[in-house]
Design an enzyme around this catalytic site. Sequence first.
Site, PDB file in Angstrom:
ATOM      1  N   ASP A  27      -3.497  -3.975   2.684  1.00 48.29           N
ATOM      2  CA  ASP A  27      -3.528  -2.579   2.271  1.00 48.29           C
ATOM      3  C   ASP A  27      -4.075  -2.560   0.837  1.00 48.29           C
ATOM      4  OD1 ASP A  27      -2.926   0.220   2.231  1.00 48.29           O
ATOM      5  OD2 ASP A  27      -1.073  -0.235   1.169  1.00 48.29           O
ATOM      6  N   ASP A  29      -3.774   0.552  -1.905  1.00 45.67           N
ATOM      7  CA  ASP A  29      -2.882   1.215  -2.862  1.00 45.67           C
ATOM      8  C   ASP A  29      -1.437   0.828  -2.570  1.00 45.67           C
ATOM      9  OD1 ASP A  29      -5.361   2.306  -3.167  1.00 45.67           O
ATOM     10  OD2 ASP A  29      -4.723   4.391  -3.091  1.00 45.67           O
TER      11      ASP A  29
END
Length: 209
Positions: A27, A29
């Site tokens: 991922d 953020d």
Amino acid sequence: MNKSLRSQSGPTLGERGSCARPGILLDRDGTIIVDHGYVGSVDRVEFIEGSAAAIASFNRAGIPVAVVTNQAGVARGLYDIGDVAQVHRYIGACLAAHEAHIDLFLYCPYHPEGVVDDFARTSEDRKPKPGMARAAAAALDLDLAASWVIGDRPEDLGLAEAVGASAIYLGPEGPGRQGPGLEGGAHPGIRSFPSLAAAAPFILEQMAV
């Protein structure tokens, strides 16, 4: 879905062997950079301590690394795909200063509640749907069942489940504890760590087995 593939200076994955191999799907953020909410410009990019070094450790081990990120800010009209590309170029440049790199950036700009017509729809690429993981597997010759998905949100865990990958949850609970989306045994066997830097040694150990 949009993607940016890093040019590889060393042997390509195909040259290393015909068999698919494990990789790491990160991922963005909340995993690599601080989640300030809809990060669509370089001035809002703040690296989480130790994340660049963790990625560099994966690179040194020869493990392909892809970023898979939902970017609903495009559909919501907060920024455009050019802004996302600029942020990813900036992240890449910052990582290079730490002798680290991302092999592939993938992002989903779609959201069914978007206000930009071209992006206001559902998508198989939006996590936890498997589209981005499957695209990463095709581009980088990955065996998803032997790969790891790492992130700080339930949709990252859902993505891992959808493609049969192992998952790491990043959050304040610490190693081995349950995090959001893990309650009630919905995702048994998920390990949690406070950061990517804390998780990296465990992941490398598991992938070396």
